[in-house]
Design a protein around this motif. Structure first.
Motif, PDB file in Angstrom:
ATOM      1  N   LEU A 409      69.481  26.623 -53.583  1.00  0.00           N
ATOM      2  CA  LEU A 409      70.283  27.754 -54.019  1.00  0.00           C
ATOM      3  C   LEU A 409      70.870  28.375 -52.758  1.00  0.00           C
ATOM      4  N   MET A 410      72.207  28.453 -52.693  1.00  0.00           N
ATOM      5  CA  MET A 410      72.886  28.952 -51.501  1.00  0.00           C
ATOM      6  C   MET A 410      73.868  30.051 -51.893  1.00  0.00           C
ATOM      7  N   ARG A 411      74.355  30.784 -50.896  1.00  0.00           N
ATOM      8  CA  ARG A 411      75.322  31.846 -51.151  1.00  0.00           C
ATOM      9  C   ARG A 411      76.615  31.570 -50.367  1.00  0.00           C
ATOM     10  N   PHE A 412      77.730  31.701 -51.078  1.00  0.00           N
ATOM     11  CA  PHE A 412      79.045  31.502 -50.476  1.00  0.00           C
ATOM     12  C   PHE A 412      80.010  32.550 -51.026  1.00  0.00           C
ATOM     13  N   SER A 413      81.024  32.831 -50.251  1.00  0.00           N
ATOM     14  CA  SER A 413      82.073  33.731 -50.730  1.00  0.00           C
ATOM     15  C   SER A 413      83.003  32.965 -51.657  1.00  0.00           C
ATOM     16  N   GLY A 414      83.778  33.731 -52.439  1.00  0.00           N
ATOM     17  CA  GLY A 414      84.754  33.098 -53.307  1.00  0.00           C
ATOM     18  C   GLY A 414      85.763  32.282 -52.527  1.00  0.00           C
ATOM     19  N   GLU A 415      86.166  32.786 -51.364  1.00  0.00           N
ATOM     20  CA  GLU A 415      87.107  32.051 -50.526  1.00  0.00           C
ATOM     21  C   GLU A 415      86.500  30.739 -50.038  1.00  0.00           C
ATOM     22  N   GLU A 416      85.228  30.747 -49.667  1.00  0.00           N
ATOM     23  CA  GLU A 416      84.565  29.527 -49.204  1.00  0.00           C
ATOM     24  C   GLU A 416      84.423  28.516 -50.331  1.00  0.00           C
ATOM     25  N   ILE A 417      84.164  28.998 -51.528  1.00  0.00           N
ATOM     26  CA  ILE A 417      84.069  28.100 -52.686  1.00  0.00           C
ATOM     27  C   ILE A 417      85.406  27.402 -52.918  1.00  0.00           C
ATOM     28  N   ASP A 418      86.491  28.150 -52.778  1.00  0.00           N
ATOM     29  CA  ASP A 418      87.825  27.559 -52.912  1.00  0.00           C
ATOM     30  C   ASP A 418      88.060  26.503 -51.832  1.00  0.00           C
ATOM     31  N   LYS A 419      87.664  26.790 -50.593  1.00  0.00           N
ATOM     32  CA  LYS A 419      87.824  25.821 -49.503  1.00  0.00           C
ATOM     33  C   LYS A 419      87.000  24.562 -49.754  1.00  0.00           C
ATOM     34  N   TYR A 420      85.808  24.719 -50.278  1.00  0.00           N
ATOM     35  CA  TYR A 420      84.946  23.578 -50.616  1.00  0.00           C
ATOM     36  C   TYR A 420      85.679  22.659 -51.589  1.00  0.00           C
ATOM     37  N   LEU A 421      86.227  23.245 -52.647  1.00  0.00           N
ATOM     38  CA  LEU A 421      86.888  22.441 -53.666  1.00  0.00           C
ATOM     39  C   LEU A 421      88.170  21.806 -53.135  1.00  0.00           C
ATOM     40  N   GLU A 422      88.908  22.514 -52.311  1.00  0.00           N
ATOM     41  CA  GLU A 422      90.108  21.929 -51.705  1.00  0.00           C
ATOM     42  C   GLU A 422      89.728  20.690 -50.882  1.00  0.00           C
ATOM     43  N   ALA A 471      80.951  23.793 -61.688  1.00  0.00           N
ATOM     44  CA  ALA A 471      80.758  24.255 -63.062  1.00  0.00           C
ATOM     45  C   ALA A 471      80.354  25.718 -63.007  1.00  0.00           C
ATOM     46  N   GLY A 472      80.753  26.449 -64.035  1.00  0.00           N
ATOM     47  CA  GLY A 472      80.469  27.879 -64.073  1.00  0.00           C
ATOM     48  C   GLY A 472      81.695  28.715 -63.780  1.00  0.00           C
ATOM     49  N   ILE A 473      82.773  28.058 -63.295  1.00  0.00           N
ATOM     50  CA  ILE A 473      84.045  28.741 -63.055  1.00  0.00           C
ATOM     51  C   ILE A 473      85.172  27.947 -63.712  1.00  0.00           C
ATOM     52  N   ARG A 474      86.242  28.662 -64.078  1.00  0.00           N
ATOM     53  CA  ARG A 474      87.435  28.030 -64.632  1.00  0.00           C
ATOM     54  C   ARG A 474      88.444  27.839 -63.501  1.00  0.00           C
ATOM     55  N   TYR A 475      88.951  26.612 -63.348  1.00  0.00           N
ATOM     56  CA  TYR A 475      89.934  26.372 -62.301  1.00  0.00           C
ATOM     57  C   TYR A 475      90.778  25.141 -62.625  1.00  0.00           C
ATOM     58  N   THR A 476      91.898  25.031 -61.926  1.00  0.00           N
ATOM     59  CA  THR A 476      92.778  23.880 -62.077  1.00  0.00           C
ATOM     60  C   THR A 476      92.981  23.216 -60.724  1.00  0.00           C
ATOM     61  N   VAL A 487      93.930  23.865 -55.518  1.00  0.00           N
ATOM     62  CA  VAL A 487      92.939  24.500 -56.373  1.00  0.00           C
ATOM     63  C   VAL A 487      93.308  25.961 -56.639  1.00  0.00           C
ATOM     64  N   GLU A 488      93.242  26.326 -57.909  1.00  0.00           N
ATOM     65  CA  GLU A 488      93.395  27.731 -58.288  1.00  0.00           C
ATOM     66  C   GLU A 488      92.236  28.107 -59.197  1.00  0.00           C
ATOM     67  N   ILE A 489      91.391  29.036 -58.732  1.00  0.00           N
ATOM     68  CA  ILE A 489      90.239  29.495 -59.506  1.00  0.00           C
ATOM     69  C   ILE A 489      90.670  30.710 -60.320  1.00  0.00           C
ATOM     70  N   LEU A 557      69.368  16.018 -77.028  1.00  0.00           N
ATOM     71  CA  LEU A 557      70.548  16.545 -76.356  1.00  0.00           C
ATOM     72  C   LEU A 557      71.795  15.794 -76.789  1.00  0.00           C
ATOM     73  N   THR A 558      72.887  16.536 -76.857  1.00  0.00           N
ATOM     74  CA  THR A 558      74.196  15.948 -77.104  1.00  0.00           C
ATOM     75  C   THR A 558      75.059  16.200 -75.875  1.00  0.00           C
ATOM     76  N   PRO A 559      75.204  15.206 -74.974  1.00  0.00           N
ATOM     77  CA  PRO A 559      75.985  15.416 -73.744  1.00  0.00           C
ATOM     78  C   PRO A 559      77.437  15.746 -74.068  1.00  0.00           C
ATOM     79  N   GLN A 560      77.923  16.829 -73.500  1.00  0.00           N
ATOM     80  CA  GLN A 560      79.298  17.235 -73.728  1.00  0.00           C
ATOM     81  C   GLN A 560      79.941  17.691 -72.422  1.00  0.00           C
ATOM     82  N   CYS A 561      81.233  17.478 -72.318  1.00  0.00           N
ATOM     83  CA  CYS A 561      81.976  17.968 -71.162  1.00  0.00           C
ATOM     84  C   CYS A 561      82.170  19.473 -71.296  1.00  0.00           C
ATOM     85  N   ARG A 562      81.939  20.203 -70.228  1.00  0.00           N
ATOM     86  CA  ARG A 562      82.087  21.652 -70.234  1.00  0.00           C
ATOM     87  C   ARG A 562      83.551  22.089 -70.228  1.00  0.00           C
ATOM     88  N   HIS A 563      84.414  21.225 -69.704  1.00  0.00           N
ATOM     89  CA  HIS A 563      85.844  21.536 -69.584  1.00  0.00           C
ATOM     90  C   HIS A 563      86.080  22.815 -68.793  1.00  0.00           C
TER      91      HIS A 563
END
Length: 588
Positions: A409-422, A471-476, A487-489, A557-563
């Motif tokens: 379990l780690m802590r990151f800023s929203g900006e860092e999360i965006d950089k990770y995904l980019e 997962a846990g955030i909506r983004y494109t 990436v846009e969160i 369990l019924t595996p489903q995509c979170r989308h």
């Protein structure tokens, strides 16, 4: 693959040989080598429940024939990564810890003379590798794995073997990249020195003290020193075998591993001397055979080498080997057939290579449930694994989650999360200019055309296990845009706002959370010290364990995509996937 080379040894050492009353006029040494066995002990894949053609069983059969044909004084070496890869490893590492580890039993019985320590051996943790080290009846080598309290090697740095009146020294080293991949508690009390500097220290010491007739490097490190953006000037280069061979004079031959590649090649080092490098692939898919002919010429030995990689698929398994170790195999089969729960739908790992998938999201759900994090990062764990509809067993867990990664379990800023995904999507996706473009990023030639492998398929630009999503955030992810601008969160999955300047908790596996893949270092721009400061909690068992517990708790369990995320433009994504899917999975 087979090569030949001749090498005249230096005057100083030759004088020592000439003066030795036991040094022969002529001798022929045979050296066999394996590396990165990763639990391939039997011609049977426990995870896939199917027979295979390569393993130590076939190699054992070949070596028995060699002995029966009169060659009994060969040298047998291994390049590391013995303790991880198959359920047999997991069982004897963590479940049945009372008896001698099966790997130690087998390698002892096969008569190995020495082995290097691998990074996946260290990944098992002190309790496992310290125990196995005592069980091996041969030296386990790693001159650059140092005890932080004494500064001396934690494992044996080198060993000396005598054959036919000759003295053979073997210097072992491990890739120094471990701190980038593994949590500190697994290598507590250890530090990993640069391979080049370590070789510069130990080669002169060995030459002075031992005066060997042959000096062998046994390295758990690959030969492509440009891997993952590194170069010949990168300190602590992960794959420094070729750099050591070129820059540190004195080695006659080097056996490498870690990269799962094959090589049998001579190079000319910076001192003008030839060095033979042999890399016998992985998983028992090759047995390296090196024949060394030594002939006295005045005060020197002329050394002629023959190197070839033998195919264990052509080797019949040793019947006595099979008879002796089948009870252990059956014991493991019983364990992995343990029932955990039931899936109402099949779950395939293929979809995760292209976009959102139920397979990847299942891992996210486990990590979020176990940690209570705001969001989860996970990766494409398997490029072609599936879990069938119906009963789920421990065996399925090894197909679902390949490695014994821990959970952070780690802590990151929203900006860092965006950089990770980019950073992650720059590894995964091509910049599409039309619906006809490739969706995935492939390696290209100078003309920008995708490069094909020997099977005719395109080669991914980055290793698929370094792909990652959240997962846990909506983004494109807009693949029509260049890397860094895709990436846009938009919000959290439940609609709560997501802020660039706020701090959030993230569930992440230990490989990625320790810096593996570069997402936290190159992507977020964090230093190693900053990464360590971001860790809030480390769970005491591996992610696979928590997946098993999750299934046992849910029962059905019924595996489903979170989308939670999607790739845009949508039509471009669909057409790009339709283009690339056959390339990877249908051989077109």
């Amino acid at each position: 693959m087979k090569i030949h080379l001749t090498h005249l040894y230096g005057i100083a050492l030759a004088v020592c040989l000439f003066c030795s009353c036991s040094a022969p006029e002529k001798a022929t040494l045979t050296i066999f080598c394996t590396t990165d066995i990763h639990g391939s002990l039997f011609n049977y894949d426990l995870k896939k429940e199917q027979s295979t053609c390569q393993s130590l069983a076939g190699i054992a059969g070949y070596l028995r024939q060699v002995r029966e044909n009169g060659l009994e004084d060969y040298i047998l070496l291994d390049g590391g990564d013995l303790l991880q890869g198959q359920p047999t490893n997991y069982y004897f590492n963590f479940i049945d810890t009372t008896q001698t580890n099966l790997v130690a039993r087998i390698l002892n019985d096969l008569g190995y003379d020495a082995a290097a320590v691998g990074n996946h051996d260290i990944e098992t943790g002190h309790a496992v590798y310290d125990k196995v080290r005592k069980e091996f009846r041969f030296p386990w080598l790693a001159a650059n794995a140092l005890n932080i309290h004494t500064g001396e090697p934690y494992f044996e740095p080198y060993t000396v073997i005598r054959r036919q009146g000759l003295k053979i020294a073997i210097l072992g080293m491990i890739t120094p990249g471990i701190p980038k991949w593994l949590p500190r508690h697994l290598w507590e009390r250890l530090e990993f020195a640069d391979m080049i500097e370590t070789a510069r220290k130990w080669v002169p010491l060995i030459q002075k003290k031992e005066q060997p007739d042959l000096l062998i490097g046994l390295f758990h490190a690959g030969w492509n020193y440009n891997y993952a953006g590194e170069n010949e000037n990168t300190p602590f280069n992960e794959n420094a075998t070729m750099l050591v061979a070129k820059q540190v004079d004195g080695f006659d031959l080097i056996i490498s591993g870690h990269d799962h590649q094959e090589k049998a090649e001579e190079i000319i080092n910076n001192a003008g001397n030839r060095v033979l490098i042999v890399d016998p692939r992985s998983h028992g898919r090759a047995l390296g055979k090196i024949t060394v002919h030594l002939n006295r010429q005045g005060k020197q030995y002329a050394k002629t080498y023959e190197a070839e990689l033998l195919d264990p698929a052509r080797m019949a398994p040793d019947p006595m080997y099979i008879q002796q170790y089948t009870p252990a195999l059956e014991e493991v089969k019983t364990y992995i057939d343990t029932h955990l729960g039931e899936f109402t739908e099949e779950m395939s790992g293929r979809e995760g290579l292209f976009g959102p998938s139920a397979f990847t999201d299942f891992i996210h759900n486990v990590q979020l449930s176990t940690t209570g994090a705001d969001l989860s990062f996970s990766t494409v764990l398997q490029i072609d694994a599936s879990i069938s509809k119906g009963p789920v067993t421990i065996r399925d867990m090894f197909n679902l989650y390949k490695y014994e990664n821990g959970l952070y379990l780690m802590r990151f800023s929203g900006e860092e999360i965006d950089k990770y995904l980019e950073y992650a999507y720059a590894l995964q996706y091509n910049t599409m200019t039309s619906p006809q473009s490739h969706l995935l990023r492939f390696k290209t030639d100078e003309q920008g055309q995708p490069v094909r492998n020997t099977k005719g398929n395109y080669i991914l630009w980055a290793d698929y296990y370094n792909y990652s999503c959240a997962a846990g955030i909506r983004y494109t992810v807009d693949v029509s845009k260049v890397p860094g601008e895709r990436v846009e969160i938009h919000s959290f999955s439940d609609g709560r706002p997501f802020y660039a300047d706020s701090t959030y908790t993230v569930a992440i596996n230990s490989y990625r959370g320790n810096g593996g893949g570069g997402h936290l270092t190159q992507g977020m721009g964090l230093t190693k010290a900053e990464i360590n400061n971001r860790i809030i909690k480390i769970w005491d068992k591996d992610v696979r364990y928590y997946i098993s517990e999750y299934i046992k708790e849910k029962k059905i369990l019924t595996p489903q995509c979170r989308h939670d995320w999607k790739v845009i433009p949508g039509e471009w994504f669909k057409k790009g996937k339709a283009t690339d899917y056959p390339i990877l999975y249908e051989g077109h």
